[in-house]
Write an enzyme that holds these catalytic residues in place. Structure first.
Site, PDB file in Angstrom:
ATOM      1  N   ARG A 166       0.860  -1.182   0.000  1.00 45.34           N
ATOM      2  CA  ARG A 166       0.000   0.000   0.000  1.00 45.34           C
ATOM      3  C   ARG A 166       0.892   1.227   0.000  1.00 45.34           C
ATOM      4  O   ARG A 166       1.851   1.292   0.780  1.00 45.34           O
ATOM      5  CB  ARG A 166      -0.888   0.012   1.250  1.00 45.34           C
ATOM      6  N   TYR A 178      -2.806  11.717   6.261  1.00 47.91           N
ATOM      7  CA  TYR A 178      -3.035  10.372   6.788  1.00 47.91           C
ATOM      8  C   TYR A 178      -2.023   9.387   6.210  1.00 47.91           C
ATOM      9  O   TYR A 178      -1.719   9.412   5.015  1.00 47.91           O
ATOM     10  CB  TYR A 178      -4.445   9.877   6.412  1.00 47.91           C
ATOM     11  N   ASP A 230      -4.984   3.935  -0.120  1.00 46.30           N
ATOM     12  CA  ASP A 230      -6.083   4.188   0.811  1.00 46.30           C
ATOM     13  C   ASP A 230      -6.471   5.660   0.747  1.00 46.30           C
ATOM     14  O   ASP A 230      -5.681   6.537   1.104  1.00 46.30           O
ATOM     15  CB  ASP A 230      -5.613   3.843   2.242  1.00 46.30           C
ATOM     16  N   HIS A 232      -8.998   6.892   2.333  1.00 52.21           N
ATOM     17  CA  HIS A 232      -9.366   7.141   3.742  1.00 52.21           C
ATOM     18  C   HIS A 232     -10.576   8.048   3.883  1.00 52.21           C
ATOM     19  O   HIS A 232     -10.560   9.023   4.651  1.00 52.21           O
ATOM     20  CB  HIS A 232      -8.160   7.734   4.483  1.00 52.21           C
ATOM     21  N   GLU A 256      -8.989   2.201  -1.746  1.00 53.49           N
ATOM     22  CA  GLU A 256      -9.689   1.898  -0.497  1.00 53.49           C
ATOM     23  C   GLU A 256     -10.414   3.119   0.038  1.00 53.49           C
ATOM     24  O   GLU A 256      -9.898   4.229   0.016  1.00 53.49           O
ATOM     25  CB  GLU A 256      -8.667   1.429   0.536  1.00 53.49           C
ATOM     26  N   GLU A 282     -13.598  -1.142   6.704  1.00 51.54           N
ATOM     27  CA  GLU A 282     -12.859  -1.278   7.971  1.00 51.54           C
ATOM     28  C   GLU A 282     -13.547  -0.569   9.125  1.00 51.54           C
ATOM     29  O   GLU A 282     -13.329  -0.935  10.272  1.00 51.54           O
ATOM     30  CB  GLU A 282     -11.434  -0.759   7.820  1.00 51.54           C
ATOM     31  N   ARG A 303     -13.708  -5.081   3.918  1.00 54.30           N
ATOM     32  CA  ARG A 303     -12.535  -4.896   4.786  1.00 54.30           C
ATOM     33  C   ARG A 303     -12.830  -5.059   6.269  1.00 54.30           C
ATOM     34  O   ARG A 303     -11.966  -4.775   7.104  1.00 54.30           O
ATOM     35  CB  ARG A 303     -11.992  -3.479   4.558  1.00 54.30           C
ATOM     36  N   GLU A 359      -4.264  -7.410   5.356  1.00 50.72           N
ATOM     37  CA  GLU A 359      -3.394  -6.279   5.670  1.00 50.72           C
ATOM     38  C   GLU A 359      -2.551  -6.642   6.884  1.00 50.72           C
ATOM     39  O   GLU A 359      -3.053  -7.217   7.859  1.00 50.72           O
ATOM     40  CB  GLU A 359      -4.231  -5.036   5.972  1.00 50.72           C
ATOM     41  N   TRP A 422     -11.425  12.351   8.625  1.00 47.34           N
ATOM     42  CA  TRP A 422      -9.977  12.137   8.726  1.00 47.34           C
ATOM     43  C   TRP A 422      -9.581  10.840   8.053  1.00 47.34           C
ATOM     44  O   TRP A 422     -10.313   9.839   8.134  1.00 47.34           O
ATOM     45  CB  TRP A 422      -9.543  12.076  10.204  1.00 47.34           C
TER      46      TRP A 422
HETATM   47  C1  CS2 Z   1      -6.078   2.448   7.757  1.00 44.68           C
HETATM   48  C2  CS2 Z   1      -5.906   2.376   9.236  1.00 44.68           C
HETATM   49  O1  CS2 Z   1      -4.822   0.458   7.654  1.00 44.68           O
HETATM   50  C3  CS2 Z   1      -5.715   1.127   7.121  1.00 44.68           C
HETATM   51  O2  CS2 Z   1      -6.324   0.777   6.098  1.00 44.68           O
HETATM   52  O3  CS2 Z   1      -7.330   2.858   7.336  1.00 44.68           O
HETATM   53  O4  CS2 Z   1      -4.581   2.628   9.514  1.00 44.68           O
HETATM   54  C4  CS2 Z   1      -6.750   3.335  10.068  1.00 44.68           C
HETATM   55  O5  CS2 Z   1      -6.399   4.658   9.766  1.00 44.68           O
HETATM   56  C5  CS2 Z   1      -6.481   3.058  11.535  1.00 44.68           C
HETATM   57  O6  CS2 Z   1      -6.776   1.722  11.804  1.00 44.68           O
HETATM   58  C6  CS2 Z   1      -7.301   3.946  12.443  1.00 44.68           C
HETATM   59  O7  CS2 Z   1      -7.076   3.579  13.779  1.00 44.68           O
HETATM   60 MG    MG Z   2      -7.886   1.964   5.531  1.00 40.49          MG
END
Ligand code: CS2
Ligand code: MG
Length: 422
Positions: A166, A178, A230, A232, A256, A282, A303, A359, A422
């Site tokens: 990634r 991020y 990602d 995000h 993602e 996620e 995810r 992941e 975020w």
């Molecule tokens: C991210 C995460 O790994 C990922 O795909 O989206 O690092 C996410 O930001 C964190 O788990 C938040 O605690």
């Molecule tokens: Mg993520």
């Protein structure tokens, strides 16, 4: 005679029931480089099961939910009755779903699967139907503030044997983004302190930068490495279409979280206008949160993680639904998913046909002082190991050496001050 045999059988049943009876459920909050919440379930015959209940930035909420509500209700119950306990904790509270509730239920569920594997002397994947593959493809993170730093990070990841990576970079004009650190230290999103750090976000700057960054990395690694990115949760569906179209020639493994997906139907626009594979889920914690994404095939990868989506029992239901619609499993696995949940994910991954990739962000060395895991990494693939249960133990004395430290995930505002994702 039959009465005596009858008595023996009923005594035998009681003894058996007694040995699987849960006698305690304890919650361990520890912070070896970052906060983790773990539940420890113990049965009358001394079997211990471990579950991960870590919710980044809200750890104490889950710890309280476990200590104050679920642990007292567990004592005296039959540890074998995993699904019944899950249904009790899901339906028996009236108020349902949500990350805190489902992380607490997930931790208990994971611990009970761990106990069942240990009681039967088999790794959990054998309880889930046995292996459907020899090993599980994994990806990790490469980050760099600028392109040279990102290329160096990618090269380091590939040198470690990963075949999927990634990639996240800085964005010109933004101080913090991020997924990226400015130095060599590993990225840890939660900042210690009494409140969240604030980051500025600029979608235009990101959309001007991301496609060229991804094209440059594809140029750097060649066609055979799987590249993931990602977003995000940062774009609108229209912006997600713009990005998706722009990166189609990069042949990404996935984009993602291109857009917040609580309103699942918004992905219809993205899906209809770009062919880039999409991964979402996620931040979801039940099948109902992603049911439309799956049944309308608005995504390619789901995810949801064991720790955040109700444990092994519920993740399997999500993946079974996904299989019907040719959506694949790709569970969340950052540093804030503890080795317990990662191991549980690998047991699910080894035994689930539509599981695609795991992941694996890796952990700070301090984490292995507390969590002793048996999963292995080799040449870009993971395997959970064949120890009975999940193959993870927690050193409680070591855990006590790392007391909880308040930490929060950042928040993001646009340049005009408007809150954004975020
Ligand atoms: C991210 C995460 O790994 C990922 O795909 O989206 O690092 C996410 O930001 C964190 O788990 C938040 O605690
Ligand atoms: Mg993520």
């Amino acid at each position: 005679m039959p009465c005596r045999a009858q008595t023996d059988r009923s005594t035998e049943k009681n003894v058996n029931a007694m040995s699987n009876t849960i006698v305690s459920a304890d919650v361990i909050v520890t912070s070896p480089s970052r906060n983790y919440v773990t539940v420890k379930v113990t049965t009358a015959d001394g079997l211990v099961g471990w579950g991960d209940a870590t919710l980044n930035g809200r750890e104490l909420s889950v710890a309280s939910y476990l200590r104050d509500h679920l642990a007292p209700a567990l004592v005296g119950r039959d540890a074998d009755r995993i699904e019944d306990v899950w249904q009790l904790f899901y339906r028996g509270v009236y108020w349902r779903r949500g990350p805190v509730t489902m992380a607490a239920i997930g931790a208990v569920d994971t611990a009970l699967w761990d106990i069942k594997g240990k009681a039967l002397g088999v790794p959990v994947y054998q309880l889930l139907g046995g292996a459907v593959r020899e090993q599980i493809l994994t990806y990790t993170h490469a980050t760099g503030w600028d392109l040279p730093a990102l290329c160096e990070s990618v090269d380091h990841v590939l040198a470690r044997g990963f075949r999927a990576v990634r990639v996240q970079s800085g964005v010109p004009g933004l101080n913090r983004v991020y997924g990226v650190t400015r130095g060599a230290q590993a990225y840890e999103p939660a900042g210690r302190g009494s409140g969240p750090a604030e980051e500025t976000w600029d979608t235009g700057a990101y959309l001007r930068h991301a496609p060229q960054m991804l094209r440059a990395i594809r140029e750097h690694v060649g066609p055979d490495i799987d590249l993931l990115h990602d977003v995000h949760h940062r774009l609108t569906p229209t912006e997600a279409v713009q990005l998706g179209k722009a990166v189609e020639p990069v042949n990404l493994f996935w984009l993602e979280d291109v857009t917040p997906a609580e309103n699942q139907q918004l992905l219809r626009q993205v899906r209809a206008q770009t062919s880039v594979p999409l991964a979402i889920g996620e931040v979801f914690n039940t099948v109902w949160d992603c049911q439309q994404l799956i049944t309308e095939r608005l995504i390619d990868y789901i995810r949801t993680a064991v720790v955040h989506a109700g444990g092994i029992s519920h993740i399997r239901k999500i993946l079974n639904l996904a299989e019907v619609f040719q959506v694949k499993g790709a569970p969340h696995g950052p540093s804030d998913v503890s080795p317990i949940s990662l191991s549980a994910s690998l047991h699910v991954g080894l035994s689930t046909t539509n599981f695609a990739i795991q992941e694996y962000m890796g952990y700070d060395p301090l984490v292995s002082e507390v969590f002793r895991s048996s999963f292995t990494f080799r040449d870009g693939y993971l395997h959970p190991g064949d120890e009975p249960g999940l193959g993870v133990t927690v050193d409680e004395e070591a855990a006590a050496r790392f007391p909880y430290e308040q930490a929060y995930l950042p928040i993001a505002r646009r340049r005009d001050g408007t809150m954004t994702d975020w």
